[in-house]
Write a protein that holds these residues in place. Structure first.
Motif, PDB file in Angstrom:
ATOM      1  N   ASP A  65      88.337  17.884  79.419  1.00 52.08           N
ATOM      2  CA  ASP A  65      86.899  17.327  79.526  1.00 52.08           C
ATOM      3  C   ASP A  65      86.181  17.284  80.508  1.00 52.08           C
ATOM      4  O   ASP A  65      84.917  16.974  80.280  1.00 52.08           O
ATOM      5  CB  ASP A  65      87.251  16.150  78.431  1.00 52.08           C
ATOM      6  N   HIS A  66      86.531  17.165  81.696  1.00 51.47           N
ATOM      7  CA  HIS A  66      85.972  16.824  82.899  1.00 51.47           C
ATOM      8  C   HIS A  66      84.911  17.817  83.310  1.00 51.47           C
ATOM      9  O   HIS A  66      83.790  17.673  83.168  1.00 51.47           O
ATOM     10  CB  HIS A  66      86.929  16.417  83.816  1.00 51.47           C
ATOM     11  N   TYR A  67      85.613  18.872  83.647  1.00 53.62           N
ATOM     12  CA  TYR A  67      84.597  19.976  84.264  1.00 53.62           C
ATOM     13  C   TYR A  67      84.514  21.361  83.436  1.00 53.62           C
ATOM     14  O   TYR A  67      85.404  22.113  83.600  1.00 53.62           O
ATOM     15  CB  TYR A  67      85.088  20.454  85.676  1.00 53.62           C
ATOM     16  N   THR A 125      96.650  10.437  82.336  1.00 54.49           N
ATOM     17  CA  THR A 125      96.337  10.592  83.633  1.00 54.49           C
ATOM     18  C   THR A 125      94.765  10.219  84.023  1.00 54.49           C
ATOM     19  O   THR A 125      94.396  11.022  84.555  1.00 54.49           O
ATOM     20  CB  THR A 125      96.755  12.105  84.182  1.00 54.49           C
ATOM     21  N   ASP A 126      94.284   9.235  83.586  1.00 56.80           N
ATOM     22  CA  ASP A 126      93.184   8.948  83.604  1.00 56.80           C
ATOM     23  C   ASP A 126      92.850   7.251  83.580  1.00 56.80           C
ATOM     24  O   ASP A 126      93.606   6.806  82.763  1.00 56.80           O
ATOM     25  CB  ASP A 126      92.255   9.706  82.380  1.00 56.80           C
ATOM     26  N   SER A 127      92.119   6.963  84.417  1.00 58.96           N
ATOM     27  CA  SER A 127      92.110   5.459  84.650  1.00 58.96           C
ATOM     28  C   SER A 127      91.629   4.836  83.448  1.00 58.96           C
ATOM     29  O   SER A 127      91.997   3.606  83.127  1.00 58.96           O
ATOM     30  CB  SER A 127      91.192   5.055  85.977  1.00 58.96           C
ATOM     31  N   ALA A 368      77.850  14.474  83.359  1.00 62.98           N
ATOM     32  CA  ALA A 368      77.582  13.782  84.525  1.00 62.98           C
ATOM     33  C   ALA A 368      77.950  12.275  84.913  1.00 62.98           C
ATOM     34  O   ALA A 368      77.655  11.637  86.020  1.00 62.98           O
ATOM     35  CB  ALA A 368      76.109  13.703  84.846  1.00 62.98           C
ATOM     36  N   CYS A 369      78.796  11.936  83.973  1.00 66.13           N
ATOM     37  CA  CYS A 369      79.352  10.568  84.250  1.00 66.13           C
ATOM     38  C   CYS A 369      80.186  10.351  85.504  1.00 66.13           C
ATOM     39  O   CYS A 369      80.151   9.392  86.404  1.00 66.13           O
ATOM     40  CB  CYS A 369      80.482  10.241  82.938  1.00 66.13           C
ATOM     41  N   LEU A 370      80.917  11.851  86.079  1.00 65.96           N
ATOM     42  CA  LEU A 370      81.438  11.555  87.285  1.00 65.96           C
ATOM     43  C   LEU A 370      81.055  12.549  88.265  1.00 65.96           C
ATOM     44  O   LEU A 370      81.669  13.126  88.918  1.00 65.96           O
ATOM     45  CB  LEU A 370      83.090  11.670  87.286  1.00 65.96           C
ATOM     46  N   GLY A 371      79.571  12.711  87.997  1.00 65.96           N
ATOM     47  CA  GLY A 371      78.982  13.866  88.921  1.00 65.96           C
ATOM     48  C   GLY A 371      79.603  15.274  88.624  1.00 65.96           C
ATOM     49  O   GLY A 371      78.808  15.765  87.636  1.00 65.96           O
ATOM     50  N   GLY A 396      77.583   7.810  94.568  1.00 57.49           N
ATOM     51  CA  GLY A 396      77.796   9.057  94.300  1.00 57.49           C
ATOM     52  C   GLY A 396      78.538   9.320  93.059  1.00 57.49           C
ATOM     53  O   GLY A 396      78.862  10.532  92.725  1.00 57.49           O
ATOM     54  N   ARG A 397      78.894   8.358  92.028  1.00 58.94           N
ATOM     55  CA  ARG A 397      79.509   8.752  90.971  1.00 58.94           C
ATOM     56  C   ARG A 397      79.017   9.420  90.130  1.00 58.94           C
ATOM     57  O   ARG A 397      79.784  10.352  89.323  1.00 58.94           O
ATOM     58  CB  ARG A 397      79.748   7.247  90.348  1.00 58.94           C
ATOM     59  N   MET A 398      77.426   9.691  89.902  1.00 55.63           N
ATOM     60  CA  MET A 398      76.844  10.493  89.241  1.00 55.63           C
ATOM     61  C   MET A 398      76.420  11.802  89.802  1.00 55.63           C
ATOM     62  O   MET A 398      75.664  12.540  89.282  1.00 55.63           O
ATOM     63  CB  MET A 398      75.781   9.998  88.359  1.00 55.63           C
TER      64      MET A 398
HETATM   65  S1  SF4 Z   1      84.736   7.653  82.410  1.00 53.63           S
HETATM   66 FE1  SF4 Z   1      83.689   9.250  82.642  1.00 53.63          FE
HETATM   67  S2  SF4 Z   1      84.647  11.042  83.610  1.00 53.63           S
HETATM   68 FE2  SF4 Z   1      86.270   9.427  83.072  1.00 53.63          FE
HETATM   69  S3  SF4 Z   1      86.831  10.005  80.956  1.00 53.63           S
HETATM   70 FE3  SF4 Z   1      85.087   8.802  80.473  1.00 53.63          FE
HETATM   71  S4  SF4 Z   1      83.468  10.225  80.339  1.00 53.63           S
HETATM   72 FE4  SF4 Z   1      85.015  11.197  81.323  1.00 53.63          FE
END
Ligand code: SF4
Lengths: 431, 187
Positions: A65-67, A125-127, A368-371, A396-398
């Motif tokens: 889902d990220h990139y 594996t995601d905060s 773009a949530c994490l740039g 820099g997050r976005m």
């Molecule tokens: S915070 Fe943003 S980057 Fe992290 S899982 Fe949610 S949508 Fe994706």
């Protein structure tokens, strides 16, 4: 015991556990995505051998889902590693990019696909894996080494957290969303106010929320340093989950004599719409205090603010109007995206409302949530001032370190998109 | 984890997040390739704002220009050390740079876990603020068994929070080694 303690005790094979104890527990669900999946697989193979089998195929969800929608070659390499691993192990729950299985943002996908079963344990594996706790399960984020251990054994050690209780009483006014409630909490306790602890949300205003909105509360537990966010299951939780899975689960609840680290009570009828100012999620201000701040962009998306309910809220404000700043609409998952073309507000589909308002609708992913890579939809590149429904606004997050991000609800974000300055949704909502 | 960790201290402030420890743009390097992994050491702590780098004076680079490792062995930080993302690359990068232990008032929990389970470094908690009592460059000695930190340069000594259950994992060298010792996974 609290619900968190009760779930951990059950999964440790114990009658009771107490905060501070370390226990080894059984894991029901492991989730990984395209950023942390490949290194997890690498450690798994190194430690258990090239031919090792995963502990439970049914318990593993791999959700890229990220990139995703980028030309970045490293990003593509990561997807290929996931695809090869899924094929090698014949995994039933790999949501591949480019086909009908593709879902989008992992935390929403876990809910839609029935992984968030009350009373179970889930590690990701995601905060923001704490999101799933909205369904009354223990869920939290871990690193690659821990994930690789789970992949091979289905076990992990956990230190039982103390629980902080947040009670929301009263009736939620129509200009507030779950996002306002959690930003208020984080502003009050700070970005390390709940470190090592469970955050349990309770009270009539929480149970009045839809399960989707409850996810927004738990999603941002990590922004206060919390180990997990959790809400006891009720009829809405059961209906949502049973409609999405045939698997067994046993709901667990907080006992009347449970002990809490602390308790905070909010009367939601007295709260105001709030934002988190740049550059920290605890930098809270009532919208009335920052109203008029000039904006370059509005962004509605992510696991925190890209649910159907967020888009319905935004559409109520944008219907028949035009935005005056670049406005990006990023549905978290493909199901949410499809619903933009079927769900209506006053007879008009959300997709039409957004298009007619001049907003750009993107494909489902973290975007773009994490740039992300430079070609990511909605990413900042300069000194943009953004109002966003996402969950983090560190520098820099976005994307660009020079840009500034205000975190807000979908209502506040949409109201601000119409005027180009931060705007209180009460000023534009028609009763 | 050695019983005694001795070397120079590098001092930092509160809320050192994982992006300051290892910026996202560097996460692309392989963690196993012997040449590529050295880059994690090179860029460790590279996004700490200059005035916060090496307290109390600041403006003291953690890694000398062109080098891959640091002259420091122990980090003394403030509260909420390692907050932000779940990236395991953060404790890994500090270890590659030569750090064996961190002493801080509190940690973000995923950083704490990753440090222990990867066997990268020992995260000690201090009940009292120490990043105003140790100066960057002071010689310190950390007795990991007794749980004490001594500032050899000034002669002061402080009791740290016991490591508790995670000591056994660190002693084993990480969660996999620990799990093997405990018979949780076959050797
Ligand atoms: S915070 Fe943003 S980057 Fe992290 S899982 Fe949610 S949508 Fe994706």
């Amino acid at each position: 015991m609290t619900i968190t303690e009760a779930i951990l005790a059950q999964h440790a094979g114990r009658d009771r556990v107490s905060p501070g104890e370390t226990v080894w527990i059984d894991v029901d669900t492991l989730m990984t995505h395209d950023v942390c999946g490949p290194p997890t697989i690498e450690i798994f193979k190194r430690e258990f051998g090239e031919d090792a089998q995963v502990w439970d195929k049914e318990g593993l969800a791999i959700i890229p889902d990220h990139y995703i929608f980028t030309s970045d070659q490293h990003a593509h390499r990561n997807i290929q590693i996931l695809r090869a691993f899924a094929a090698e192990h014949d995994l039933p729950y790999y949501y591949d990019v480019g086909g009908d299985d593709y879902k989008g943002v992992c935390h929403m996908a876990l809910a839609e696909e029935g992984f968030n079963r009350p009373g179970t344990t889930l590690f990701g594996t995601d905060s923001h894996s704490c999101t799933s706790g909205a369904f009354g399960l223990f869920s939290t984020g871990i690193g690659n080494t821990d994930a690789a251990l789970i992949l091979g054994t289905g076990k992990i050690w956990v230190k039982v957290p103390e629980t902080m209780r947040f009670v929301f009483e009263g009736e939620l006014p129509p200009y507030l969303m779950a996002k306002d409630l959690i930003l208020a909490v984080i502003g009050d306790i700070g970005t390390d106010g709940a470190t090592y602890r469970a955050m349990e949300f309770d009270g009539e205003a929480v149970y009045d929320l839809s399960v989707e909105e409850r996810m927004t509360l738990c999603n941002m537990a990590i922004e206060a340093g919390g180990k997990n966010g959790i809400i006891q299951p009720d009829a809405k939780t059961m209906d949502y989950t049973r409609a999405r899975t045939d698997r067994d689960f046993t709901p667990v609840y907080t006992a009347p004599d449970a002990r809490f680290h602390s308790e905070r009570v909010y009367d939601v009828s007295t709260l105001e719409p709030v934002v988190a100012k740049p550059h920290a999620p605890d930098n809270k201000a009532p919208v009335s205090e920052v109203a008029g701040t000039k904006l370059d962009r509005a962004y509605i998306g992510s696991c925190t603010g890209g649910k159907l309910e967020d888009f319905v809220a935004a559409a109520r404000i944008l219907k028949g109007q035009e935005v005056v700043v670049d406005t990006y609409v990023v549905p978290a998952t493909t199901d949410v995206r499809k619903a933009l073309w079927t769900e209506k507000v006053d007879g008009e589909t959300l997709a039409d409302i957004f298009s007619n308002a001049g907003a750009k609708i993107g494909l489902s992913s973290c975007a773009a949530c994490l740039g992300g890579p430079p070609d990511t939809f909605g990413r900042t590149h300069g000194t943009e001032v953004v109002i966003s429904t996402t969950n983090r606004n560190y520098p820099g997050r976005m994307g660009s370190k020079q840009s500034a991000v205000y975190l807000a609800s979908a209502l506040t974000t949409a109201a601000s998109a119409l005027s180009g300055v931060i705007t209180d949704p009460r000023d534009v909502l028609v009763a | 984890m050695n019983d005694l960790i001795r070397g120079k201290a590098y001092v930092l402030g509160d809320h050192v997040d994982t992006d300051q420890i290892i910026p996202a743009q560097h996460l692309v390097y392989s963690l196993t390739d012997p040449e590529e992994r050295k880059l994690y050491g090179k860029y460790a702590l590279s996004s700490v704002p200059p005035e916060q780098a090496g307290l109390p004076e600041g403006h003291c680079p953690f890694i000398p220009e062109g080098a891959f490792t640091s002259e420091y062995t122990v980090i003394v930080g403030g509260g909420n050390f390692g907050c932000g993302s779940s990236r395991e690359h953060a404790p890994f990068a500090l270890r590659e740079a030569g750090i064996e232990a961190v002493v801080a008032e509190s940690y973000a929990r995923i950083f704490y876990r990753n440090s222990v389970d990867g066997g990268f470094l020992a995260p000690f908690e201090t009940p009292q603020k120490l990043n105003d009592k140790v100066r960057t460059g002071d010689e310190v000695e950390l007795d990991t068994k007794a749980g004490t930190l001594t500032n050899v340069t000034t002669g002061e000594s402080w009791a740290l929070q016991p490591l508790g259950d995670v000591a056994a994992i660190l002693e084993a060298g990480g969660v996999f080694e620990y799990a093997r010792q405990q018979g949780l996974i076959p050797t």
